[in-house]
Write an enzyme that holds these catalytic residues in place. Sequence first.
Site, PDB file in Angstrom:
ATOM      1  N   HIS A  55      39.894 -29.988  13.126  1.00 36.07           N
ATOM      2  CA  HIS A  55      40.758 -29.590  12.013  1.00 36.07           C
ATOM      3  C   HIS A  55      42.185 -29.514  12.534  1.00 36.07           C
ATOM      4  CE1 HIS A  55      42.456 -27.295   8.675  1.00 36.07           C
ATOM      5  NE2 HIS A  55      43.078 -26.596   9.617  1.00 36.07           N
ATOM      6  N   LYS A  98      35.981 -28.300  16.294  1.00 36.41           N
ATOM      7  CA  LYS A  98      34.980 -27.622  15.480  1.00 36.41           C
ATOM      8  C   LYS A  98      33.606 -27.628  16.178  1.00 36.41           C
ATOM      9  CE  LYS A  98      36.320 -29.629  11.386  1.00 36.41           C
ATOM     10  NZ  LYS A  98      36.506 -29.686   9.914  1.00 36.41           N
TER      11      LYS A  98
HETATM   12  P1  CMP Z   1      39.037 -29.845   7.516  1.00 33.52           P
HETATM   13  O1  CMP Z   1      40.193 -30.730   7.842  1.00 33.52           O
HETATM   14  O2  CMP Z   1      38.697 -28.769   8.501  1.00 33.52           O
HETATM   15  O3  CMP Z   1      39.266 -29.181   6.076  1.00 33.52           O
HETATM   16  C1  CMP Z   1      38.221 -28.782   5.232  1.00 33.52           C
HETATM   17  C2  CMP Z   1      36.884 -29.241   5.730  1.00 33.52           C
HETATM   18  O4  CMP Z   1      35.875 -29.268   4.757  1.00 33.52           O
HETATM   19  C3  CMP Z   1      37.007 -30.689   6.176  1.00 33.52           C
HETATM   20  O5  CMP Z   1      37.737 -30.778   7.355  1.00 33.52           O
HETATM   21  C4  CMP Z   1      35.550 -31.081   6.262  1.00 33.52           C
HETATM   22  O6  CMP Z   1      34.904 -30.565   7.422  1.00 33.52           O
HETATM   23  C5  CMP Z   1      35.002 -30.346   5.053  1.00 33.52           C
HETATM   24  N1  CMP Z   1      34.998 -31.189   3.842  1.00 33.52           N
HETATM   25  C6  CMP Z   1      36.031 -31.712   3.171  1.00 33.52           C
HETATM   26  N2  CMP Z   1      35.622 -32.375   2.082  1.00 33.52           N
HETATM   27  C7  CMP Z   1      34.278 -32.246   2.054  1.00 33.52           C
HETATM   28  C8  CMP Z   1      33.275 -32.692   1.155  1.00 33.52           C
HETATM   29  N3  CMP Z   1      33.586 -33.387   0.073  1.00 33.52           N
HETATM   30  N4  CMP Z   1      32.002 -32.371   1.451  1.00 33.52           N
HETATM   31  C9  CMP Z   1      31.704 -31.647   2.547  1.00 33.52           C
HETATM   32  N5  CMP Z   1      32.611 -31.187   3.440  1.00 33.52           N
HETATM   33  C10 CMP Z   1      33.895 -31.495   3.186  1.00 33.52           C
END
Ligand code: CMP
Length: 155
Positions: A115, A9
């Site tokens: 991710h 990312k």
């Molecule tokens: P990812 O695995 O890419 O899936 C969704 C993304 O949202 C996660 O990683 C984080 O980057 C972001 N994310 C998940 N939960 C939260 C949260 N509670 N607050 C802010 N960002 C979040």
Amino acid sequence: MERTLILFKPDCVQRRLVGRILARFEDKGFKIVGMKMLQVTPELAKRHYAEHVDKPFYPSLEKYITGSPLVAAVLEGLDAIRVVREMLGATSGLKAQAGTIRGDFSLSRQMNLVHASDGPEAAKREIDIYFRPEELFDYSLALEPWSRAEDELGG
Ligand code: CMP
């Protein structure tokens, strides 16, 4: 053999950690079958993170994921989806165990560097979002016969 989508990312690119983290996946034995840098647009972000669009943190997530280019890759290997998720650790870098990628490199819930698809359906959907079929490659690695038994299955 399983394939999973990985995104290095924007924080990972900006912190110049792509090489070190990619090396962990290569060291483990995963094969890179596709890789490219791209700029995620708000439209692409909404498609990828469709399940999060209505969540309170979505505006901030979209700003983050579109804030700088990222590197997308497809990794292939036995049980790739589960093993890669375990290598990443818990979603939040504040909770991920030491020794995992997020546990070692992130102190943030949002800026968690990488991710990875969380299941077979997500992997198929996400690979289709980021890669055209001709951007993925079927090839053998010379070391494959020394990486696992010929009759070994996942599990
Ligand atoms: P990812 O695995 O890419 O899936 C969704 C993304 O949202 C996660 O990683 C984080 O980057 C972001 N994310 C998940 N939960 C939260 C949260 N509670 N607050 C802010 N960002 C979040």
